[in-house]
Design an enzyme around this catalytic site. Structure first.
Site, short mmCIF file in Angstrom:
data_model
loop_
_atom_site.label_atom_id
_atom_site.label_comp_id
_atom_site.label_asym_id
_atom_site.label_seq_id
_atom_site.Cartn_x
_atom_site.Cartn_y
_atom_site.Cartn_z
CE1 TYR A 156 -16.66 -26.64 25.20
CE2 TYR A 156 -18.10 -24.76 25.59
CZ TYR A 156 -16.83 -25.29 25.46
OH TYR A 156 -15.74 -24.47 25.58
CE LYS A 160 -13.84 -25.53 28.84
NZ LYS A 160 -12.49 -25.92 28.37
CB SER A 200 -15.85 -18.48 17.98
OG SER A 200 -16.29 -18.86 19.26
#
Length: 341
Positions: A156, A160, A200
């Site tokens: 990940y 990004k 999250s």
């Protein structure tokens, strides 16, 4: 008011960006991978108090396909590029994340340039700023970049970093004057809009439900999704945001144990029933022999990765909600939506 495209309108950040744009009376078009999601997105926005929903339209477009992007950006002055894959578990093949993140970003930018879009605002991440450097005492700022070949850099984080790098390279070489602004949030908390939970918010859910066996010494910066969305909207038109990146972070990084304690204090009887136990590093390393999620955590044990919000405050004039407000708002929304009891 402007016509604005928001990619990934069914997502956590995308939904909040749409809320704020509609509240400001902009005309909004949003992409979803399948138009069957439109009803659910409209219902979630309406439940969150959205105004001007008649100004919102939907287009089907997938980051991994060319179809739909020219239609999506047609007539838009600005683009909010929010969509990007973010899994709870890391894939076996890192390209499952990297390819749609990088290629999808370039698809959006090319379509935006060809349509005469003035500025694109990209939702990047602290994952593109503060990883791969091991234990570092200094605070990260917008001049820093993740070392994709460094220690503890997972797919990940690579996705990004490479997607944002690709965006800046495109603007420099092929942008034809189109502007870019980038917002780099840390862990995003705040009110969920529906039961399609971000990573999250899923962590908050598991803490409230008491499903985590304990808290390894993992640290996470926090920011409220309403601040991330607000920064995205501000960066869209503020002249000072032209070709700039901005870290979005409320304050210092929190341990998982500290997050759980914030939920206990803020939610009272509806919060976590038991106090979470902080796990010693040696125990996490033993569990990692058998558990792949624990194995991913081991290289990051004890690393805080503090980030600065100075540039966002000074250039955009942004005032952030506190860590406590963001995390408690996450729990309150889960209770309100009936996702946790």
């Amino acid at each position: 008011m402007s016509s604005i495209l928001v990619t990934g309108g069914s997502g956590f950040v995308g939904g909040h960006v749409i809320l704020q744009l509609l509240a400001a009376s902009h005309t909004v078009r949003t992409t979803v991978r399948n138009l069957s999601k439109e009803t659910a997105v409209r219902e979630a926005l309406a439940s969150a108090g959205a105004t001007n929903l008649d100004k919102l339209t939907f287009v089907a477009a997938d980051l991994e396909k060319d179809d739909g992007w020219a239609e999506a950006v047609a007539g838009c002055e600005f683009v909010q590029h929010v969509a990007s894959p973010f899994p709870i578990a890391q894939p076996k093949d890192e390209n499952e994340l990297i390819r749609p993140a990088v290629d999808g970003t370039l698809r959006v930018l090319k379509a935006a340039r060809d349509a005469g879009v003035k500025r694109v605002v990209q939702t990047s991440s602290f994952a593109a700023v503060g990883y791969g450097h091991g234990h570092r005492d200094t605070v990260y700022d917008e001049t820093d970049w993740t070392d994709v070949n460094g220690p503890a850099v997972q797919p990940y984080m690579k996705s990004k970093t490479l997607a944002e790098r690709a965006a800046w390279d495109f603007i420099e070489r092929e942008g034809n004057g189109m502007e870019l602004a980038v917002v780099n949030p840390v862990g995003i908390f705040g009110p969920a809009l529906n039961n399609d939970l971000s990573t999250s918010i899923e962590l908050v859910k598991q803490m409230i439900e008491g499903k985590l066996p304990g808290a390894p010494r993992l640290y996470l910066g926090a920011v409220d999704v309403r601040d991330v969305a607000g920064m995205q909207v501000k960066a869209m038109t503020d002249p000072a945001a032209k070709n700039q990146r901005f870290l979005a972070v409320a304050a210092g990084a929190l341990s998982m144990f500290e997050m759980s304690e914030i939920l206990r204090a803020g939610l009272g009887d509806k919060g976590p029933k038991k106090r979470m136990r902080e796990l010693p590093d040696w125990l996490v390393r033993i569990v990692a022999i058998f558990n792949p999620l624990a194995r991913e955590a081991v290289p990051r044990l004890g690393i805080k990765g503090e980030a600065s919000n100075k540039k966002a405050r000074e250039v955009l004039g942004w005032q952030f909600r506190s860590n406590e407000e963001a995390i408690v708002a996450s729990g309150e929304s889960l209770i309100r939506l009936g996702i946790v009891g």
